[in-house]
Design a protein around this motif. Sequence first.
Motif, short mmCIF file in Angstrom:
data_model
loop_
_atom_site.label_atom_id
_atom_site.label_comp_id
_atom_site.label_asym_id
_atom_site.label_seq_id
_atom_site.Cartn_x
_atom_site.Cartn_y
_atom_site.Cartn_z
N LEU A 142 0.83 -1.20 0.00
CA LEU A 142 0.00 0.00 0.00
C LEU A 142 0.87 1.26 0.00
O LEU A 142 0.55 2.25 -0.67
N ARG A 143 1.97 1.23 0.74
CA ARG A 143 2.88 2.39 0.75
C ARG A 143 3.49 2.59 -0.64
O ARG A 143 3.68 3.74 -1.07
N ALA A 144 3.79 1.50 -1.33
CA ALA A 144 4.31 1.62 -2.69
C ALA A 144 3.26 2.24 -3.60
O ALA A 144 3.59 3.06 -4.47
N ASP A 155 -4.16 5.35 5.91
CA ASP A 155 -3.27 4.62 6.80
C ASP A 155 -3.03 3.19 6.29
O ASP A 155 -3.93 2.34 6.40
N PRO A 156 -1.85 2.91 5.74
CA PRO A 156 -1.59 1.56 5.20
C PRO A 156 -1.66 0.47 6.25
O PRO A 156 -2.13 -0.64 5.97
N ASP A 157 -1.18 0.75 7.46
CA ASP A 157 -1.19 -0.28 8.51
C ASP A 157 -2.62 -0.64 8.92
O ASP A 157 -2.93 -1.82 9.13
N ALA A 158 -3.47 0.37 9.03
CA ALA A 158 -4.87 0.12 9.39
C ALA A 158 -5.57 -0.66 8.28
O ALA A 158 -6.35 -1.60 8.55
N MET A 159 -5.30 -0.29 7.04
CA MET A 159 -5.94 -0.99 5.92
C MET A 159 -5.45 -2.43 5.83
O MET A 159 -6.24 -3.35 5.56
N THR A 191 -11.81 -4.93 -2.68
CA THR A 191 -11.37 -4.33 -3.94
C THR A 191 -12.07 -3.00 -4.17
O THR A 191 -11.45 -2.01 -4.60
N SER A 192 -13.35 -2.95 -3.85
CA SER A 192 -14.11 -1.70 -4.03
C SER A 192 -13.56 -0.59 -3.14
O SER A 192 -13.41 0.56 -3.58
N ILE A 193 -13.22 -0.92 -1.91
CA ILE A 193 -12.66 0.07 -1.00
C ILE A 193 -11.36 0.64 -1.56
O ILE A 193 -11.15 1.87 -1.59
N LEU A 194 -10.48 -0.24 -2.03
CA LEU A 194 -9.20 0.23 -2.55
C LEU A 194 -9.36 0.99 -3.86
O LEU A 194 -8.68 1.99 -4.10
#
Length: 200
Positions: A142-144, A155-159, A191-194
């Motif tokens: 996610l950070r990439a 927040d990548p960690d939360a996701m 997938t929809s969320i992202l």
Amino acid sequence: MARTNDPEGLRQRLVDAAYVAFTTRGYHSSAIHDLKREAGVTGGALAHHFPTKKALGLAVIQDRVAEAVETTWIAPVRVATTTADGIQAVFATIVSELERKGAVSGCPLNNLALELSREDEAFQAAIEAIFLRWRTAIADKLRADLRAARIDDFDPDAMATLVVAAYSGAMAMAKASQSVVPLTVCAEQLTSILQNRTSQ
């Protein structure tokens, strides 16, 4: 039982047999004498490699369960173009395999976590280490995506925690219903969320 000059191969047979037994029947429901028979080894060979059932259980978690999560989840997410693509691919592969088998036995990591985490600190630490590696791999991807401006800031960690928790719950529901529907629904929603976070 036949003697063997391949101690490492014998050890692997023991871990393989225990992996299947512990993640399907359960750790406590798997008797040592059954494991010896299923692996085709003597009691002496078992005691040589694993003096206790706990030692065998830890080897299963640290070797086979960790490897399963790496192969099934971590590696596909890492090589995917985006996190969303990786998650879609993982779910599609898992659903296809479950449909081929015609049965859902659950996530090996979840199965052992539910049975063993509260009763033994060593088991708990080994299981949490796998969950941490899993969450970290997704968060790193996610950070990439964020650095490449593929998604908006969040927040990548939360996701990553949400992804792992959602999958784990969907797999438990799929096991209870013996249906892949919870997994397909979960994949669509994640997938929809992202995709809704995609940068314009």
